[in-house]
Motif scaffolding. Structure first.
Motif, PDB file in Angstrom:
ATOM      1  N   GLN A  67       0.847  -1.186   0.000  1.00 15.86           N
ATOM      2  CA  GLN A  67       0.000   0.000   0.000  1.00 15.86           C
ATOM      3  C   GLN A  67       0.888   1.243   0.000  1.00 15.86           C
ATOM      4  O   GLN A  67       1.948   1.254   0.632  1.00 15.86           O
ATOM      5  CB  GLN A  67      -0.906   0.031   1.229  1.00 15.86           C
ATOM      6  N   GLN A  68       0.472   2.268  -0.705  1.00 16.97           N
ATOM      7  CA  GLN A  68       1.232   3.512  -0.797  1.00 16.97           C
ATOM      8  C   GLN A  68       1.407   4.130   0.582  1.00 16.97           C
ATOM      9  O   GLN A  68       0.454   4.278   1.333  1.00 16.97           O
ATOM     10  CB  GLN A  68       0.513   4.508  -1.722  1.00 16.97           C
ATOM     11  N   ALA A  69       2.647   4.479   0.902  1.00 19.07           N
ATOM     12  CA  ALA A  69       2.950   5.156   2.161  1.00 19.07           C
ATOM     13  C   ALA A  69       2.937   6.666   1.918  1.00 19.07           C
ATOM     14  O   ALA A  69       3.143   7.128   0.802  1.00 19.07           O
ATOM     15  CB  ALA A  69       4.317   4.711   2.670  1.00 19.07           C
ATOM     16  N   PRO A  70       2.693   7.452   2.962  1.00 15.68           N
ATOM     17  CA  PRO A  70       2.717   8.902   2.799  1.00 15.68           C
ATOM     18  C   PRO A  70       4.080   9.364   2.303  1.00 15.68           C
ATOM     19  O   PRO A  70       5.078   8.709   2.573  1.00 15.68           O
ATOM     20  CB  PRO A  70       2.438   9.429   4.206  1.00 15.68           C
ATOM     21  N   PRO A  71       4.173  10.436   1.568  1.00 19.13           N
ATOM     22  CA  PRO A  71       3.126  11.422   1.350  1.00 19.13           C
ATOM     23  C   PRO A  71       2.117  10.951   0.307  1.00 19.13           C
ATOM     24  O   PRO A  71       2.480  10.373  -0.711  1.00 19.13           O
ATOM     25  CB  PRO A  71       3.881  12.649   0.853  1.00 19.13           C
ATOM     26  N   CYS A  72       0.858  11.194   0.594  1.00 19.34           N
ATOM     27  CA  CYS A  72      -0.224  10.811  -0.310  1.00 19.34           C
ATOM     28  C   CYS A  72      -0.424  11.921  -1.335  1.00 19.34           C
ATOM     29  O   CYS A  72      -0.002  13.056  -1.133  1.00 19.34           O
ATOM     30  CB  CYS A  72      -1.510  10.582   0.480  1.00 19.34           C
ATOM     31  N   VAL A  73      -1.073  11.572  -2.438  1.00 14.55           N
ATOM     32  CA  VAL A  73      -1.334  12.543  -3.492  1.00 14.55           C
ATOM     33  C   VAL A  73      -2.330  13.567  -2.958  1.00 14.55           C
ATOM     34  O   VAL A  73      -3.425  13.199  -2.523  1.00 14.55           O
ATOM     35  CB  VAL A  73      -1.888  11.851  -4.754  1.00 14.55           C
ATOM     36  N   PRO A  74      -1.972  14.847  -2.963  1.00 11.84           N
ATOM     37  CA  PRO A  74      -2.903  15.875  -2.463  1.00 11.84           C
ATOM     38  C   PRO A  74      -4.031  16.103  -3.461  1.00 11.84           C
ATOM     39  O   PRO A  74      -3.958  15.630  -4.598  1.00 11.84           O
ATOM     40  CB  PRO A  74      -2.012  17.110  -2.332  1.00 11.84           C
ATOM     41  N   PRO A  75      -5.079  16.841  -3.062  1.00  8.53           N
ATOM     42  CA  PRO A  75      -6.146  17.140  -4.015  1.00  8.53           C
ATOM     43  C   PRO A  75      -5.563  17.783  -5.263  1.00  8.53           C
ATOM     44  O   PRO A  75      -4.600  18.516  -5.156  1.00  8.53           O
ATOM     45  CB  PRO A  75      -7.054  18.105  -3.260  1.00  8.53           C
ATOM     46  N   PRO A  76      -6.072  17.493  -6.447  1.00  7.97           N
ATOM     47  CA  PRO A  76      -7.310  16.820  -6.775  1.00  7.97           C
ATOM     48  C   PRO A  76      -7.242  15.306  -6.760  1.00  7.97           C
ATOM     49  O   PRO A  76      -8.209  14.642  -7.115  1.00  7.97           O
ATOM     50  CB  PRO A  76      -7.632  17.324  -8.169  1.00  7.97           C
ATOM     51  N   GLY A  77      -6.116  14.689  -6.384  1.00  8.21           N
ATOM     52  CA  GLY A  77      -6.042  13.239  -6.299  1.00  8.21           C
ATOM     53  C   GLY A  77      -6.891  12.693  -5.169  1.00  8.21           C
ATOM     54  O   GLY A  77      -7.299  11.549  -5.177  1.00  8.21           O
TER      55      GLY A  77
END
Length: 122
Positions: A67-77
Motif C-alpha cells: 500500500q502507498q505510504a505517505p506522502p499521499c497525493v494531495p487534491p485533486p487526487g
C-alpha cells in the motif's frame, strides 16, 4: 481379438474402489495431529482479491502490504493518510461491501507505485 469380461470387471472394480474412497464421508479431519496455527498480527492478506460480503470492514491499524505510504497525493487526487497508509474515499455510503470503512465513509487502499529503475542495463 474378443474382449473378455475379466479385464473389464477388474477395471470397473479398481475405478469403484478409487471413487468409493473419495465419496465416503469422513468423521474426523484428514490431519488431526496438526492443529491450525493461530494467525499473528504481522500476517498480511492480499487485499486486492479479498472477497466481499462483510457489512463493515474497519481500516486496519497499520499500512497494508504493497500500500502507498505517505506522502499521499494531495487534491485533486483526493487521497487521505489513515493509519500510516494512503486511502481513496469511495463515492458510496456504508455498508461498504468489499471496501473498508472509516469514520462513516468507504475507502479503498491506494496501491504503491513501483520505483523507476535506477541502474543502467548492460
Amino acid at each position: 481379438m474378443p474382449t473378455t469380461w475379466r479385464p473389464v470387471a477388474l477395471g470397473a472394480l479398481a475405478v469403484g474402489i478409487a471413487l468409493g474412497g473419495l465419496l465416503v464421508p469422513r468423521s474426523e479431519p484428514l490431519r488431526p495431529d496438526c492443529p491450525p496455527a493461530p494467525l499473528s498480527e504481522d500476517v498480511t492478506t492480499d487485499w486486492l482479491s479479498r472477497a466481499g460480503g462483510a457489512l463493515a470492514v474497519p481500516v486496519p491499524p497499520k499500512r497494508l502490504e504493497r500500500q502507498q505510504a505517505p506522502p499521499c497525493v494531495p487534491p485533486p487526487g483526493e487521497q487521505e493518510e489513515i493509519n500510516g497508509g494512503c486511502w481513496s474515499e469511495m463515492r458510496m455510503k456504508p455498508p461498504c461491501g468489499q471496501f473498508y470503512e472509516h469514520a462513516g465513509k468507504c475507502y479503498v487502499p491506494v496501491r504503491e507505485t513501483p520505483r523507476p529503475p535506477t541502474s543502467v542495463q548492460p
